[in-house]
Design a protein around this motif. Structure first.
Motif, mmCIF file in Angstrom:
data_model
loop_
_atom_site.group_PDB
_atom_site.id
_atom_site.type_symbol
_atom_site.label_atom_id
_atom_site.label_comp_id
_atom_site.label_asym_id
_atom_site.label_seq_id
_atom_site.Cartn_x
_atom_site.Cartn_y
_atom_site.Cartn_z
ATOM 1 N N THR A 25 15.987 10.172 7.619
ATOM 2 C CA THR A 25 15.854 11.600 7.876
ATOM 3 C C THR A 25 14.853 12.225 6.912
ATOM 4 N N GLY A 26 13.826 12.875 7.467
ATOM 5 C CA GLY A 26 12.886 13.625 6.645
ATOM 6 C C GLY A 26 11.873 12.796 5.890
ATOM 7 N N LYS A 27 11.779 11.494 6.153
ATOM 8 C CA LYS A 27 10.842 10.648 5.420
ATOM 9 C C LYS A 27 10.168 9.669 6.359
ATOM 10 N N ILE A 28 8.908 9.409 6.050
ATOM 11 C CA ILE A 28 8.197 8.278 6.626
ATOM 12 C C ILE A 28 7.800 7.382 5.472
ATOM 13 N N LYS A 29 8.139 6.118 5.551
ATOM 14 C CA LYS A 29 7.877 5.195 4.453
ATOM 15 C C LYS A 29 7.055 4.020 4.966
ATOM 16 N N GLY A 30 6.304 3.451 4.070
ATOM 17 C CA GLY A 30 5.496 2.304 4.445
ATOM 18 C C GLY A 30 4.764 1.745 3.247
ATOM 19 N N THR A 31 3.764 0.942 3.530
ATOM 20 C CA THR A 31 3.005 0.273 2.483
ATOM 21 C C THR A 31 1.514 0.396 2.762
ATOM 22 N N ILE A 32 0.787 0.828 1.771
ATOM 23 C CA ILE A 32 -0.674 0.787 1.820
ATOM 24 C C ILE A 32 -1.113 -0.510 1.163
ATOM 25 N N ILE A 33 -1.969 -1.225 1.840
ATOM 26 C CA ILE A 33 -2.483 -2.475 1.317
ATOM 27 C C ILE A 33 -3.837 -2.232 0.659
ATOM 28 N N LYS A 34 -3.937 -2.572 -0.611
ATOM 29 C CA LYS A 34 -5.228 -2.574 -1.293
ATOM 30 C C LYS A 34 -5.817 -3.967 -1.113
ATOM 31 N N ASN A 35 -6.877 -4.047 -0.343
ATOM 32 C CA ASN A 35 -7.483 -5.325 0.018
ATOM 33 C C ASN A 35 -8.911 -5.349 -0.521
ATOM 34 N N PHE A 36 -9.246 -6.339 -1.353
ATOM 35 C CA PHE A 36 -10.599 -6.380 -1.906
ATOM 36 C C PHE A 36 -11.000 -7.811 -2.241
ATOM 37 N N ILE A 37 -12.306 -7.978 -2.367
ATOM 38 C CA ILE A 37 -12.887 -9.254 -2.750
ATOM 39 C C ILE A 37 -13.384 -9.148 -4.185
ATOM 40 N N SER A 38 -12.883 -10.017 -5.052
ATOM 41 C CA SER A 38 -13.359 -10.042 -6.431
ATOM 42 C C SER A 38 -14.490 -11.050 -6.527
ATOM 43 N N VAL A 39 -15.649 -10.610 -7.008
ATOM 44 C CA VAL A 39 -16.809 -11.500 -7.088
ATOM 45 C C VAL A 39 -17.382 -11.537 -8.498
ATOM 46 N N GLU A 40 -16.662 -10.943 -9.468
ATOM 47 C CA GLU A 40 -17.206 -10.870 -10.819
ATOM 48 C C GLU A 40 -16.274 -11.471 -11.855
ATOM 49 N N ILE A 51 -2.914 -6.037 -2.719
ATOM 50 C CA ILE A 51 -1.921 -5.369 -3.550
ATOM 51 C C ILE A 51 -1.118 -4.421 -2.671
ATOM 52 N N GLU A 52 0.200 -4.434 -2.823
ATOM 53 C CA GLU A 52 1.066 -3.572 -2.028
ATOM 54 C C GLU A 52 1.370 -2.283 -2.790
ATOM 55 N N LEU A 53 1.130 -1.151 -2.128
ATOM 56 C CA LEU A 53 1.366 0.169 -2.711
ATOM 57 C C LEU A 53 2.312 0.939 -1.794
ATOM 58 N N PRO A 54 3.588 1.042 -2.140
ATOM 59 C CA PRO A 54 4.533 1.782 -1.292
ATOM 60 C C PRO A 54 4.178 3.271 -1.234
ATOM 61 N N PHE A 55 4.291 3.872 -0.049
ATOM 62 C CA PHE A 55 4.033 5.300 0.089
ATOM 63 C C PHE A 55 5.170 5.966 0.849
ATOM 64 N N GLU A 56 5.252 7.294 0.692
ATOM 65 C CA GLU A 56 6.211 8.086 1.458
ATOM 66 C C GLU A 56 5.561 9.400 1.859
ATOM 67 N N ILE A 57 5.889 9.875 3.033
ATOM 68 C CA ILE A 57 5.619 11.249 3.446
ATOM 69 C C ILE A 57 6.973 11.921 3.593
ATOM 70 N N GLN A 58 7.168 13.029 2.904
ATOM 71 C CA GLN A 58 8.462 13.694 2.886
ATOM 72 C C GLN A 58 8.315 15.129 3.382
ATOM 73 N N PHE A 59 9.330 15.589 4.095
ATOM 74 C CA PHE A 59 9.340 16.957 4.614
ATOM 75 C C PHE A 59 10.458 17.745 3.953
ATOM 76 N N ASN A 60 10.256 19.032 3.861
ATOM 77 C CA ASN A 60 11.160 19.909 3.138
ATOM 78 C C ASN A 60 12.311 20.386 4.025
#
Length: 923
Positions: A25-40, A51-60
């Protein structure tokens, strides 16, 4: 990283559709993926990282304010940072809401909430399919997504915030588009500037870098000042970065013809924020509370407080962005023809933004202060005149000044003591010789019209005396990076710093200090001592940044860098709550703070810091106060007439005339300046002294009118001084969005004189009103025709006696005209009402509020609130609440402006109309 170099094959942030959770109730949850190529990395291999970054959108769930919250965190554990001490928090700081929100659970929903009356619905746009356009038939609330792999975006409709929709794009990179009444008003990450530096070890630092990220300053301070040659100039050694790089960044684009943004105090400069993007001379706006010694008025440097709330205003929409983050933050602003691009970067913590969208700035600020809290109703006396300097030398010095105010019949309510009242600069002590009997001093001031005393108490505590020893004994001293008690230099010399963020223990000990300090006074039932929390950025005496090293550790386990901008708030809020209890929850405390954050408005007043006695600083005080008000911090003033230096007599006069309208009116000056109390100036120039006196008298005439503005602000969050755009955001004249040398005070519009030897001044009169009456001369008025929409600037003659002040047509302003020695002395005086009719001869419904001005009894209904209007030559009083155990208040005199007689106004006296009951009388 910037949008021009953005390349999803190098670094990308997208939402994992298989991990979306849509059944809370009142929340959307999920994961933002940080995806990158390291070349250095060291062996020049190509490594793909996710890299997994959990996120939420919340309503009042609290009301229908059009807001939502967007947070991004990261999954962290000690395996990556095994060298972190056990008593140090590994997670990013996410407790800001305990301080910045009025209710930390603002976005939490009751477990009993159901889909029918709460939550949201979601509309899905698939990559290859037609757009699904029915919320009711295709709501996915409470269920998993059937085919998540081909979702392009979700269109989210909060069930309580009906005017907004949120479009959440999943890929190729995440993006949020905010709609207000189906019009796009704000876009998040449109320029792909989002970046989140995740936890990494020193050993693995190279493989955690994309080509768009830098190793510079990742694990140690690489500031150019940190050189061997400069080592002697630095109090501290190079700071450590135990967690490595932790910064977060995100862009917000204000749309719908929003072409100017405001807020994010505290900075010198203009009301409208400057364009800093790629500017040759301007740095981004920085939010980093700092002891800004001798700050310049011409740039946008950070000052003592930070409120990371920005608003954009157009003719039909106001948008606010609040970064709930107290770490060091930079904000770039770029103005375009039809929108404003802003880029926010913070040193650390979780990403926690709250977005607000409303029709007007008034409604937007109410939404923001519903979340962060409104100003508490202040002591009525705290709106009076305050006399201060560094330093009054003794009780006799204070009492002599008080006698001079009485002799010259100048009202005053507060006297102030700076640091030298203490014994060897040890707070919670007195200098015995100069302040041998402070209880007697407090009693004398109280008996002379309920006057007050304020003393400075800072967070740095001199080492090796009973106060600092007790702080150390109770484990409430802030620690250095090696977990020893942090000892550094400030006013007392070697000092420790009280850790107010260790909340429960801090409150108990701080309360004990105040209780013991004021015990003689409280036993005698004296409650007119108040507190000034200065140097609480916190300020330390070192030559680089003049603040605490960021790797210092608080007792809740977080580094100081995580919560730097919260420190001042944590101090003054503790002081307020402690003082309230010391006075048995009966007397409203008054606390002045130099450092502040979002939420500070609930418990403290502030001021613009160590300004100069120069015309430029007089002028600059107006936009600084206006921007603070737009960020929810209305109780603010400026040192009158400049902290540093000696003002000319003309500057003194003009500053006092403007300060009549400052929400907080304090004269204050440096120890090296000449004395400039009104009686001292009168001895040098009777004219100058009398003009200063006249300004103070005018302030007291308007005191109850100002108090009424504060009472409204306790409900709505509205500023006491308002920019012209406040009432005129939908004006056809775009000039109202840029003017920052005029302001509204209630239904008065004021234009200060901020230049020397002015004989004329140009004043703008907004098109929302066609009649303006001269408040300084009731016989004069300005009348515009409805066609005068493009010629609203009038050249006015000015004298040294007044600054241009006009009453809007259709308004009522009320005064107490009898001069007294203090607020308490005029408490039972009756009112004069100034009626300024509109073109139809009427005046709108105007609130008047009265209570005892001191206690919290108003919270139990002990107050009078009435509404006065003037219609068809009848004065109408409508009493909404009338329960006050005080002498009744009456309307004694009415002045009706715009009369046809030779004066241009008429006066009706000896009316004795009650304000505490409904009545109608013909005038």
């Amino acid at each position: 990283m910037n949008s021009e170099s953005f390349n999803t094959s190098i670094i990308n942030y997208f939402i994992d559709p298989t991990d979306l959770i849509l059944n809370e109730t009142g929340k959307i949850k999920g994961t933002i993926i940080k995806n990158f190529i390291s070349v250095e990395n060291e062996v020049e291999e190509t490594i793909e990282k996710k890299i997994e970054l959990p996120f939420e959108i919340q309503f009042n769930p609290q009301n229908d304010d059009n807001m939502f919250r967007f947070t991004i965190d990261e999954k962290r554990n000690r395996e990556l940072k095994r060298n972190i001490p056990a008593n140090m928090e590994i997670n990013r700081y996410n407790e800001t809401s305990k301080y910045s929100f009025n209710d930390p659970s603002w976005f939490e929903w009751d477990d009993t909430s159901s889909i029918e009356d709460a939550g949201y619905s979601v509309q899905i746009k698939y990559v290859e399919n037609e757009f699904i356009d029915s919320f009711d038939d295709h709501s996915v609330y409470g269920s998993a997504l059937a085919t998540p792999s081909n979702i392009e975006y979700l269109l989210i409709q909060p069930s309580l915030q009906n005017d907004i929709q949120i479009q959440l794009s999943l890929f190729p990179t995440f993006k949020i588009v905010v709609f207000y009444k189906f019009v796009e008003v704000l876009t998040v990450n449109e320029e792909y500037l989002f970046n989140f530096e995740h936890l990494r070890s020193i050993k693995a630092r190279y493989e955690n870098l994309s080509p768009l990220e830098s190793e510079f300053g990742a694990f140690k301070s690489d500031n150019s000042f940190n050189t061997l040659a400069n080592k002697k100039e630095l109090f501290f050694e190079r700071e450590t970065y135990k967690f490595g790089p932790q910064s977060i960044g995100l862009d917000f684009t204000f749309k719908n013809n929003i072409t100017q943004v405001y807020g994010i105090p505290e900075h010198p400069g203009s009301l409208k924020l400057l364009n800093t993007w790629d500017d040759e001379f301007l740095e981004p706006y920085r939010l980093f509370n700092i002891d800004a010694f001798e700050y310049s008025h011409v740039n946008n440097d950070p000052l003592y407080g930070s409120i990371p709330f920005m608003i954009g205003v157009s003719h039909n929409c106001s948008v606010g962005v609040f970064s709930n983050n107290p770490s060091d933050t930079d904000i770039d602003v770029k103005y375009n023809d039809e929108n404003v691009l802003t880029h926010w970067i913070s040193e650390t913590n979780v990403l926690d933004f709250i977005i607000f969208v409303e029709e007007s700035p008034e409604r937007l600020l109410k939404s923001f202060t519903d979340l962060t809290g409104n100003v508490k109703l202040p002591l009525l006396s705290s709106l009076g005149y305050h006399q201060s300097r560094w330093n009054y030398e003794s009780s006799l010095d204070i009492l002599y000044n008080n006698e001079m105010f009485k002799k010259l019949e100048i009202p005053i309510d507060f006297f102030w003591l700076d640091i030298d009242y203490t014994d060897d600069r040890k707070y919670f002590t007195w200098t015995d010789e100069a302040f041998s009997n402070v209880t007697d001093l407090l009693l004398k001031l109280y008996q002379d019209g309920g006057k007050n005393l304020v003393a400075i108490i800072d967070p740095h505590l001199k080492t090796n005396y009973f106060i600092s020893n007790k702080v150390i004994e109770d484990g409430l001293a802030i620690k250095d990076s090696k977990f020893n008690n942090l000892v550094a230099q400030c006013w007392p010399g070697d000092s420790i710093w009280f850790d107010f963020l260790d909340t429960s223990k801090a409150y108990d000990l701080w309360f004990q200090f105040y209780k013991d300090f004021l015990s003689d006074a409280t036993v005698a039932n004296i409650s007119n001592f108040h507190s000034w929390n200065d140097m609480n950025e916190p300020s330390l005496f070192k030559k680089f940044e003049t603040t605490m090293q960021l790797d210092a550790v608080h007792n809740n386990g977080f580094e100081h860098r995580s919560l730097h901008n919260l420190y001042g708030l944590s101090m003054h809020e503790t002081t307020y709550d402690v003082m309230k209890e010391v006075y048995n929850n009966e007397k409203r405390p008054f606390v002045l703070t130099r450092s502040f954050f979002a939420g500070s408005q609930k418990t403290a007043a502030t001021w613009t810091g160590d300004n100069f006695a120069k015309w430029e600083y007089l002028e600059n005080s107006v936009p600084m106060i206006l921007n603070s008000g737009l960020a929810g911090m209305p109780f603010i003033g400026a040192d009158v007439a400049g902290f540093f230096g000696n003002p000319s007599h003309e500057l003194l006069i003009r500053w006092y005339q403007l300060a009549v309208f400052y929400p907080f009116f304090r004269a204050h000056a440096h120890i090296d300046t000449e004395r400039r109390e009104p009686h001292v100036i009168m001895e040098k120039s009777l004219k100058t002294g009398n003009l200063m006196k006249n300004s103070i008298l005018k302030r007291y005439q308007l005191l109850n009118y100002m108090y009424n503005e504060f009472e409204k602000s306790t409900h709505t969050g509205e500023p006491i001084l308002k920019p012209l755009l406040w009432k005129n955001f939908n004006s056809s004249d775009s000039a109202v969005f840029d003017i920052d040398d005029q302001f509204y005070f209630g239904d008065l519009i004021v234009k200060p004189v901020t230049e020397s030897e002015k004989e004329t001044i140009d004043m703008y009169f907004p098109e929302t009103n066609n009649i303006y009456y001269n408040f300084n001369n009731y016989s004069e008025k300005l009348v515009f025709s409805g066609s005068d929409r493009n010629d609203r600037t009038v050249t006015l003659n000015v004298t040294l006696e007044n600054i241009p002040t006009y009453i809007e047509g259709g308004s009522i302003v009320y005064l107490k005209e009898t001069p007294r020695r203090s607020t308490a002395a005029m408490k039972y005086d009756h009112f004069t009402f100034i009626i300024a009719p509109d073109k139809n001869g009427n005046a709108k419904r105007t609130q008047i509020y009265i209570d005892d001005g001191e206690t919290f009894d108003y919270q139990n209904g002990k107050y009078v609130k009435s509404f006065i209007s003037y219609v068809d030559s009848k004065l109408i009083v409508e009493s909404e609440n009338s329960d006050l155990n005080e002498v009744p208040q009456y309307i004694e005199k009415v002045v009706i402006l715009g009369s046809e007689n030779s004066n241009g106004y008429s006066i009706i006296e000896s009316l004795n109309l009650p304000l505490f009951e409904s009545v109608t009388v013909s005038l």
